[in-house]
Write an enzyme that holds these catalytic residues in place. Structure first.
Site, PDB file in Angstrom:
ATOM      1  N   TYR A  96       0.809  -1.222   0.000  1.00  0.00           N
ATOM      2  CA  TYR A  96       0.000   0.000   0.000  1.00  0.00           C
ATOM      3  C   TYR A  96       0.842   1.273   0.000  1.00  0.00           C
ATOM      4  CZ  TYR A  96      -4.491  -2.307   0.721  1.00  0.00           C
ATOM      5  OH  TYR A  96      -5.642  -3.040   0.560  1.00  0.00           O
ATOM      6  N   LYS A 102       3.696 -14.740   4.329  1.00  0.00           N
ATOM      7  CA  LYS A 102       3.955 -15.647   3.213  1.00  0.00           C
ATOM      8  C   LYS A 102       5.470 -15.767   3.063  1.00  0.00           C
ATOM      9  CE  LYS A 102       2.498 -18.088  -0.388  1.00  0.00           C
ATOM     10  NZ  LYS A 102       1.707 -19.343  -0.296  1.00  0.00           N
ATOM     11  N   ASP A 134      -2.262 -18.458   2.845  1.00  0.00           N
ATOM     12  CA  ASP A 134      -3.192 -19.366   2.147  1.00  0.00           C
ATOM     13  C   ASP A 134      -3.822 -20.352   3.138  1.00  0.00           C
ATOM     14  OD1 ASP A 134      -0.620 -20.427   2.443  1.00  0.00           O
ATOM     15  OD2 ASP A 134      -0.549 -21.387   0.470  1.00  0.00           O
ATOM     16  N   ASP A 143      -6.144  -6.706   4.604  1.00  0.00           N
ATOM     17  CA  ASP A 143      -7.304  -6.231   3.841  1.00  0.00           C
ATOM     18  C   ASP A 143      -8.173  -7.410   3.410  1.00  0.00           C
ATOM     19  OD1 ASP A 143      -8.973  -4.496   2.284  1.00  0.00           O
ATOM     20  OD2 ASP A 143      -7.911  -5.207   0.497  1.00  0.00           O
ATOM     21  N   ASP A 203     -12.142  -9.077   5.085  1.00  0.00           N
ATOM     22  CA  ASP A 203     -13.421  -9.270   4.390  1.00  0.00           C
ATOM     23  C   ASP A 203     -13.896 -10.709   4.601  1.00  0.00           C
ATOM     24  OD1 ASP A 203     -13.422  -6.637   3.275  1.00  0.00           O
ATOM     25  OD2 ASP A 203     -14.350  -7.382   1.426  1.00  0.00           O
TER      26      ASP A 203
HETATM   27  C1  IPM Z   1     -10.511  -1.264   3.285  1.00  0.00           C
HETATM   28  C2  IPM Z   1     -10.605  -0.886   1.821  1.00  0.00           C
HETATM   29  C3  IPM Z   1      -9.402  -0.019   1.442  1.00  0.00           C
HETATM   30  C4  IPM Z   1      -8.144  -0.866   1.639  1.00  0.00           C
HETATM   31  C5  IPM Z   1      -9.445   0.558   0.023  1.00  0.00           C
HETATM   32  C6  IPM Z   1     -10.742   1.225  -0.301  1.00  0.00           C
HETATM   33  C7  IPM Z   1      -8.302   1.524  -0.189  1.00  0.00           C
HETATM   34  O1  IPM Z   1     -10.711  -2.009   1.026  1.00  0.00           O
HETATM   35  O2  IPM Z   1     -10.505  -0.351   4.128  1.00  0.00           O
HETATM   36  O3  IPM Z   1     -10.473  -2.455   3.595  1.00  0.00           O
HETATM   37  O4  IPM Z   1      -7.765  -1.615   0.738  1.00  0.00           O
HETATM   38  O5  IPM Z   1      -7.562  -0.755   2.699  1.00  0.00           O
HETATM   39 MN    MN Z   2     -10.924  -3.871   2.172  1.00  0.00          MN
END
Ligand code: IPM
Ligand code: MN
Ligand code: NAD
Length: 353
Positions: free
Chosen positions: A133, A184, A217, A241, A245
């Protein structure tokens, strides 16, 4: 007076932040605190009108606040990356918010798609200012068949150590017994070798805390098979990140996932994990609980422990009573869920005295 900068942003960001503010205003009455909210217009509309994403003066202004409460940014009318880099990542990087703290907590067994799981309660410590990032890289011969595109992964000893140390400190402070490193290192033999060495070194300072390790993984697999074994997880930016999710999904989805972008001792920024969700924006069906739990994280960070805890309890109560949006199987609208949390909060506050 606690000064909070508010950036609702785009799409459902605006809708869910309105509910978070509703809950915070109720807290003002119940907990006898006062918040001074100052709203900022940054986001797609502002960008399309003015060409401005997030000006430097705003960053300087934010330094004088106690916290920043953020909704989400991103809009189909704007090229991907412009708002993400120009606003969200600029905030994280300029304010050196080096920790992205993301709880993955199951509030009710019916919410997990994984068979037979009753308890999931882990927290991700995602390194938030380095890795893939950092924005280092570039193009060579762009647009030609010989194009080269490089995106560099930055890992500094300093950056890795402060993230890893935060994870151990967090475990210690919250009574958690284990910290898991996810990397990793079997492929990224330089970058993640550094992570492994730093993790081993820092862990020596915390003999009472157990350590564990997974390659990313295998971690994705393990989070589905045995999510209950994790407590604190520390991981580089990109993996954090992606895995958060996944983490959100195993406890009910993005509509419940909260996060804090933290620099201990300095102004920090709190936002739901989800984005602006253009597919459901404007329909009044976005789940505001992620934004409300984010407000709770913010209050915890500000030292308002009781208020933070009570918000979490109120959220658990509305989930229990199925007063939720369609993503969680309910039929309430965004604002009705906000109202239900406010009501539950009043009742619970009364009960606890
Ligand atoms: C998050 C989002 C951000 C990230 C994006 C929108 C830059 O996906 O906050 O998880 O990748 O960190
Ligand atoms: Mn995200
Ligand atoms: P998203 O998180 O916006 O949506 C993913 C899916 O989850 C969609 O189907 C959406 O409807 C659903 N969803 C998300 N939040 C929800 C909620 N509160 N209630 C109910 N359903 C919800 O991710 P995306 O679609 O990949 O990205 C959309 C835009 O948001 C992009 O521009 C992206 O860059 C941006 N984004 C911003 C942030 C942020 O501001 N922190 C985070 C992620 C994505």
């Amino acid at each position: 007076m606690i000064k909070i900068a508010v950036i609702p942003g785009d799409g459902i960001g605006k809708e869910v932040v309105a509910e978070g503010l509703k809950v915070l205003k109720k807290i003002e009455q119940l907990a006898n605190v006062s918040f001074d909210f100052q709203e900022y217009p940054f986001g797609a509309d502002h960008y399309l009108k003015t060409g401005e994403t997030l000006p430097d003066w705003a960053i300087e202004e934010f330094r004088n606040f106690d916290a920043i409460y953020f909704g989400a940014i991103g809009d189909p009318r704007v090229k991907p990356g412009v708002l993400e880099h120009g606003i969200l990542l600029k905030l994280r990087f300029s304010l050196d918010l080096y920790i992205n703290l993301r709880p993955v907590k199951l509030y009710h067994p019916r919410l997990t798609p994984i068979k037979g799981k009753e308890k999931i309660d882990m927290i991700f410590v995602r390194e938030n200012t380095e890795g893939l990032y950092a924005g280092a890289g570039g193009f060579l011969r762009r647009g030609t068949p010989q194009e080269v595109a490089i995106q560099e992964m930055i890992n500094t000893r300093y950056g890795v150590e402060r993230a890893v140390r935060f994870a151990f400190e967090y475990a210690k402070k919250t009574g958690r017994k284990k910290v898991t490193l996810v990397d990793k290192a079997n492929v990224l033999t330089y970058a993640h070798d550094l992570w492994q060495r730093v993790f081993a070194e820092v862990s020596n300072d915390y003999p009472e805390i157990e350590t564990d390790h997974y390659y990313v993984d295998a971690m994705a697999m393990k989070m589905i098979r045995s999510p209950e074994i994790f407590e604190v997880v520390v991981t580089p930016n990109m993996f954090g990140d992606i895995l958060t999710d996944l983490g959100a999904e195993i406890v009910g989805g993005l509509g419940l996932a909260a996060s804090g972008n933290i620099h201990p001792g300095r102004v920090s920024m709190f936002e739901p994990v989800h984005g602006s969700a253009p597919d459901i924006a404007g329909k009044g069906i976005a789940n505001p609980l992620a934004a409300i739990l984010t407000a709770s994280l913010m209050l915890e960070h500000l030292g308002l422990d009781k208020a933070a805890h009570m918000i979490e309890k109120a959220v658990a109560r509305v989930i229990e009573e199925n007063k939720v949006t369609p993503d969680l199987g309910g039929s309430l609208k965004t604002n009705e869920v906000g109202d239900a949390v406010v009501e539950a909060l009043e009742v619970l506050w009364d009960e606890e005295g």
